[in-house]
Design an enzyme around this catalytic site. Structure first.
Site, PDB file in Angstrom:
ATOM      1  N   ASN A   1     -18.428   8.486   4.527  1.00 55.53           N
ATOM      2  CA  ASN A   1     -19.041   9.390   3.551  1.00 55.53           C
ATOM      3  C   ASN A   1     -19.895   8.758   2.184  1.00 55.53           C
ATOM      4  O   ASN A   1     -20.585   8.989   1.787  1.00 55.53           O
ATOM      5  CB  ASN A   1     -18.253  10.684   3.178  1.00 55.53           C
TER       6      ASN A   1
ATOM      7  N   PHE B   1     -15.647  19.996   4.076  1.00 58.90           N
ATOM      8  CA  PHE B   1     -16.706  18.732   4.244  1.00 58.90           C
ATOM      9  C   PHE B   1     -17.997  19.632   4.257  1.00 58.90           C
ATOM     10  O   PHE B   1     -18.416  18.341   5.774  1.00 58.90           O
ATOM     11  CB  PHE B   1     -15.729  17.810   5.061  1.00 58.90           C
TER      12      PHE B   1
ATOM     13  N   PRO C   1     -15.428  -0.753   8.612  1.00 60.40           N
ATOM     14  CA  PRO C   1     -15.988   0.264   8.122  1.00 60.40           C
ATOM     15  C   PRO C   1     -16.021   1.101   9.186  1.00 60.40           C
ATOM     16  O   PRO C   1     -15.159   0.936  10.612  1.00 60.40           O
ATOM     17  CB  PRO C   1     -17.720  -0.481   8.339  1.00 60.40           C
ATOM     18  N   ALA C   2     -16.795   2.248   9.363  1.00 58.05           N
ATOM     19  CA  ALA C   2     -16.617   3.565   9.912  1.00 58.05           C
ATOM     20  C   ALA C   2     -17.692   3.189  11.390  1.00 58.05           C
ATOM     21  O   ALA C   2     -18.172   2.646  11.007  1.00 58.05           O
ATOM     22  CB  ALA C   2     -16.682   4.757   9.310  1.00 58.05           C
TER      23      ALA C   2
ATOM     24  N   PRO D   1     -14.218   4.992   5.462  1.00 57.86           N
ATOM     25  CA  PRO D   1     -15.132   6.243   5.981  1.00 57.86           C
ATOM     26  C   PRO D   1     -16.541   5.875   5.687  1.00 57.86           C
ATOM     27  O   PRO D   1     -17.130   5.371   5.728  1.00 57.86           O
ATOM     28  CB  PRO D   1     -14.579   7.157   4.905  1.00 57.86           C
TER      29      PRO D   1
ATOM     30  N   SER E   1      -9.031  10.350   6.522  1.00 51.69           N
ATOM     31  CA  SER E   1      -8.426  11.637   6.574  1.00 51.69           C
ATOM     32  C   SER E   1      -7.262  11.503   6.269  1.00 51.69           C
ATOM     33  O   SER E   1      -6.096  10.455   6.331  1.00 51.69           O
ATOM     34  CB  SER E   1      -8.596  12.453   7.384  1.00 51.69           C
TER      35      SER E   1
ATOM     36  N   CYS F   1     -14.852  13.639  -0.297  1.00 54.88           N
ATOM     37  CA  CYS F   1     -13.687  14.403  -0.963  1.00 54.88           C
ATOM     38  C   CYS F   1     -13.429  14.746  -2.528  1.00 54.88           C
ATOM     39  O   CYS F   1     -11.833  15.396  -1.905  1.00 54.88           O
ATOM     40  CB  CYS F   1     -12.809  12.869  -1.067  1.00 54.88           C
TER      41      CYS F   1
HETATM   42  P1  NAP Z   1     -10.911   9.668   9.351  1.00 54.95           P
HETATM   43  O1  NAP Z   1     -11.504   9.823  10.107  1.00 54.95           O
HETATM   44  O2  NAP Z   1      -9.541   9.322   8.900  1.00 54.95           O
HETATM   45  O3  NAP Z   1     -11.651   7.863   9.119  1.00 54.95           O
HETATM   46  C1  NAP Z   1     -11.964   7.116   7.923  1.00 54.95           C
HETATM   47  C2  NAP Z   1     -11.400   5.457   8.723  1.00 54.95           C
HETATM   48  O4  NAP Z   1     -10.636   5.346   9.690  1.00 54.95           O
HETATM   49  C3  NAP Z   1     -12.859   5.445   9.881  1.00 54.95           C
HETATM   50  O5  NAP Z   1     -13.328   3.630   9.786  1.00 54.95           O
HETATM   51  C4  NAP Z   1     -11.933   5.592  10.672  1.00 54.95           C
HETATM   52  O6  NAP Z   1     -12.844   5.021  12.386  1.00 54.95           O
HETATM   53  C5  NAP Z   1     -10.483   5.162  10.656  1.00 54.95           C
HETATM   54  N1  NAP Z   1      -9.551   5.279  11.616  1.00 54.95           N
HETATM   55  C6  NAP Z   1      -9.763   6.665  12.239  1.00 54.95           C
HETATM   56  N2  NAP Z   1      -8.806   6.626  13.541  1.00 54.95           N
HETATM   57  C7  NAP Z   1      -7.486   5.491  12.798  1.00 54.95           C
HETATM   58  C8  NAP Z   1      -6.990   5.009  13.486  1.00 54.95           C
HETATM   59  N3  NAP Z   1      -6.098   5.622  14.218  1.00 54.95           N
HETATM   60  N4  NAP Z   1      -6.541   3.746  12.683  1.00 54.95           N
HETATM   61  C9  NAP Z   1      -7.436   2.447  12.165  1.00 54.95           C
HETATM   62  N5  NAP Z   1      -8.469   3.564  11.654  1.00 54.95           N
HETATM   63  C10 NAP Z   1      -8.473   5.090  11.668  1.00 54.95           C
HETATM   64  O7  NAP Z   1     -11.647  10.169   7.820  1.00 54.95           O
HETATM   65  P2  NAP Z   1     -12.924  10.883   7.970  1.00 54.95           P
HETATM   66  O8  NAP Z   1     -12.930  11.688   8.595  1.00 54.95           O
HETATM   67  O9  NAP Z   1     -14.585  10.140   8.612  1.00 54.95           O
HETATM   68  O10 NAP Z   1     -13.768  10.625   6.363  1.00 54.95           O
HETATM   69  C11 NAP Z   1     -13.492  11.537   5.684  1.00 54.95           C
HETATM   70  C12 NAP Z   1     -11.910  12.092   4.719  1.00 54.95           C
HETATM   71  O11 NAP Z   1     -12.483  11.300   4.149  1.00 54.95           O
HETATM   72  C13 NAP Z   1     -11.546  13.107   4.195  1.00 54.95           C
HETATM   73  O12 NAP Z   1     -11.064  14.367   4.054  1.00 54.95           O
HETATM   74  C14 NAP Z   1     -12.076  12.492   2.504  1.00 54.95           C
HETATM   75  O13 NAP Z   1     -11.743  13.916   1.793  1.00 54.95           O
HETATM   76  C15 NAP Z   1     -11.788  11.541   2.740  1.00 54.95           C
HETATM   77  N6  NAP Z   1     -11.850  10.696   1.677  1.00 54.95           N
HETATM   78  C16 NAP Z   1     -11.600  10.158   1.047  1.00 54.95           C
HETATM   79  C17 NAP Z   1     -11.255   9.773  -0.174  1.00 54.95           C
HETATM   80  C18 NAP Z   1     -10.838   9.604  -1.403  1.00 54.95           C
HETATM   81  O14 NAP Z   1     -11.373   8.983  -2.123  1.00 54.95           O
HETATM   82  N7  NAP Z   1      -9.928   9.886  -0.994  1.00 54.95           N
HETATM   83  C19 NAP Z   1     -13.016   9.688  -0.417  1.00 54.95           C
HETATM   84  C20 NAP Z   1     -13.901   9.335   0.600  1.00 54.95           C
HETATM   85  C21 NAP Z   1     -13.710  10.155   1.599  1.00 54.95           C
HETATM   86  P3  NAP Z   1     -14.023   5.142  12.894  1.00 54.95           P
HETATM   87  O15 NAP Z   1     -14.932   6.130  11.893  1.00 54.95           O
HETATM   88  O16 NAP Z   1     -14.588   4.870  14.159  1.00 54.95           O
HETATM   89  O17 NAP Z   1     -12.733   6.917  13.418  1.00 54.95           O
END
Ligand code: NAP
Length: 528
Positions: free
Chosen positions: A198, A433, A222-223, A196, A278, A333
């Site tokens: 962040n 968030f 990467p994001a 992600p 997410s 997160c």
């Molecule tokens: P996200 O939408 O799930 O995106 C994370 C990554 O997944 C990005 O690289 C995104 O690409 C990619 N992605 C999205 N849809 C996808 C798909 N269908 N197939 C493959 N890859 C895909 O999450 P976010 O909203 O950016 O990040 C915030 C979330 O991350 C929060 O829920 C947070 O709690 C969680 N988080 C968890 C931790 C942990 O260690 N548990 C740490 C940090 C963050 P794009 O950017 O191009 O959309």
């Protein structure tokens, strides 16, 4: 020569006067691509040790822009760079490169892998100022926090360079005289790594450090918002001598994420998927993994409770709340999502928390030294905070401080406290968030635990108490993977990071992180 867009930037600043600067760079605030550290500014996919051709980085020619996507400053909207927009073909090429590099990397001695990871760590430290600038430019977090992230990210390479030499098998006492029973630990294979925005640097090294130490090769996606940090890491990996194909990076835009994610996570040569993001996306990737039974690590969303009991030291709790909640403008997160405060200490806590926020938090550009709160990552993130605040106020919450977009405009939002919050409000049930601290008043320890444990996720949880018996009870009963007791900052490379319930599978960092990239192989040596 690329033509310049004839438009004025919509946010109203004048063009940046720097000769190479693309349109829209505000001269007084932040950086544009031309101002980012050129030595580490890379915009093309890094595959098989090469920067793949195909894009027109840093140009703003509309005809060329189709194969690239813009990286925007979340604070100003300025274009920082244009980055190659990879698709399934690039994803497959990267997997092939990682597959081809796998046997030699696996066969390399642990000392050799350790030495190269250590060299990569050293280069991160040597380049820490430039890496931090890139993080602040594309993510928006204050430069001081970005420096902190670079050190934290580098420490994962250092830690796993040390752990690489401590991968042990076992010899098991034999059930038969003519046999010996051994356990070998072997690398899983090619790992697909999706991260992600962040923590654009640390979320990569936390996974890649462990993977490479174990002898795996990787492809990183990467994001969309923060590809430049990932590509800068690739440049340093190359300088460190990490062999071609061991570390590959394929940036892509959000519309391409599904295609690239599917290509990576269903590829027959990929043995492992490691994802941070997410819970919703994690579930999609788990479905891909199921079809070919790939090993998975999932670091997903949380809903961290921050509980303050009557026995707490209120000043300590306020300091912990500030540190935990407002880091990265509430976009981690492990940020507390809601505060549960016992009725005897409630008013003192709310008063002191809002007072400390007004005194200590400064919203502004991440490049301004006084800033503690940068912008949120994008417009969608701001809209989510607005929706949660609106919903809470409509259901009876009280606005204590903040509650609206910051006067800086764009994606800046005021640090906000709401009291009289109840468990039916969105801010109690969904990850906000953002810089919102909703406070729920409770009567008893049982009630607080019931509210905290009602969530279907469980990443981090915090509580403040000076009662030793209560500390043991609550630490053991909170349904989360990580607990902060009288402490708001709990991440450390030496300690296991991960969640329970729908917050994920597996652990990262620490001695446990390596196991995620190792298979256990039993060898029965007979005929002796
Ligand atoms: P996200 O939408 O799930 O995106 C994370 C990554 O997944 C990005 O690289 C995104 O690409 C990619 N992605 C999205 N849809 C996808 C798909 N269908 N197939 C493959 N890859 C895909 O999450 P976010 O909203 O950016 O990040 C915030 C979330 O991350 C929060 O829920 C947070 O709690 C969680 N988080 C968890 C931790 C942990 O260690 N548990 C740490 C940090 C963050 P794009 O950017 O191009 O959309």
């Amino acid at each position: 020569m690329a033509s310049r867009l004839p438009l004025r930037p919509p946010w109203g600043w004048a063009w940046c006067p720097a000769p190479l600067c693309p349109p829209g760079c505000p001269p007084s605030r932040g950086l544009c691509g031309a101002h980012l550290p050129a030595a580490l500014l890379r915009t093309r996919p890094f595959v098989g040790g090469q920067w793949m051709p195909a894009d027109q980085a840093l140009t703003f020619d509309l005809a060329q822009a189709r194969a690239t996507f813009p990286v925007l400053s979340p604070g100003t909207g300025a274009h920082l760079a244009r980055v190659s927009d990879c698709g399934a073909a690039e994803a497959r090429a990267a997997v092939t490169a990682a597959w081809q590099a796998r046997p030699a990397w696996h066969r390399a001695s642990a000392q050799e892998r350790s030495r190269l990871l250590r060299r990569w760590f050293d280069l991160m430290i040597q380049n820490k100022d430039d890496l931090a600038k890139i993080i602040t430019a594309e993510n928006g977090k204050p430069l001081k926090e970005a420096h902190g992230e670079v050190l934290y990210a580098a420490q994962f390479l250092e830690w796993f360079s040390e752990e690489a030499r401590r991968i042990y098998g076992d010899i098991i006492s034999t059930p038969a005289q003519n046999r010996r029973n051994l356990v070998l630990k072997q690398p899983v294979g090619v790992a697909a790594i999706i991260t992600p925005w962040n923590f654009p640097s640390a979320m990569i090294t936390r996974k890649v450090g462990a993977a490479l130490a174990a002898g795996c090769t990787v492809v990183v996606k990467p994001a969309e918002d923060t590809p430049l940090s990932a590509l800068a890491l690739a440049e340093l990996a190359s300088q460190a001598g990490i062999p071609a194909g061991v570390f590959n990076v394929i940036p892509c835009s959000r519309p391409k994420a599904k295609e690239v994610g599917e290509a990576l996570c269903t590829h027959p040569l990929v043995a492992k998927i490691s994802f941070t993001g997410s819970t919703a996306t994690g579930k999609i990737l788990l479905r891909y993994a199921a079809d070919s039974v790939k090993k998975v690590s999932m670091e997903l969303g949380g809903l961290a409770p921050f509980i303050v009991f009557d026995s707490a030291d209120v000043d300590q709790a306020v300091a912990g709340a500030l540190a935990a909640k407002f880091r990265n403008s509430g976009q981690t997160c492990v940020c507390p999502n809601h505060f549960l405060v016992q009725k005897g200490i409630h008013d003192a806590f709310v008063g002191k928390l809002s007072g400390a926020m007004k005194a200590q938090l400064r919203v502004g550009s991440g490049f301004d030294e006084a800033t503690t709160q940068g912008p949120l990552i994008n417009e969608k993130a701001v809209e989510k905070v607005e929706k949660h605040v609106r919903d809470a106020l409509s259901k009876g919450a009280t606005l204590v401080t903040g509650g609206k977009r910051h006067e800086s405009g764009g994606n800046f939002y005021e640090p906000t406290v709401l009291s009289d919050v109840s468990t039916d409000m969105l801010c109690s049930r969904e990850e906000t968030f953002g810089p919102l601290a909703p406070v729920i008043k409770f009567d008893t320890e049982e009630e607080a635990l019931a509210i905290a444990n009602a969530a279907d996720v469980g990443l981090a949880g915090y509580f403040y108490s000076q009662d030793p018996a209560q500390i043991w009870r609550v630490a053991e009963q909170l349904e989360v993977g990580m607990v902060g007791v009288n402490e708001g900052l709990l991440s450390a490379v030496e300690c296991p990071f991960g969640g329970v319930k729908q917050s994920g599978l597996g652990r990262e960092g620490s001695k446990y992180g390596l196991d995620e990239y190792l298979e256990v192989k039993y060898v029965c040596y007979g005929g002796l």
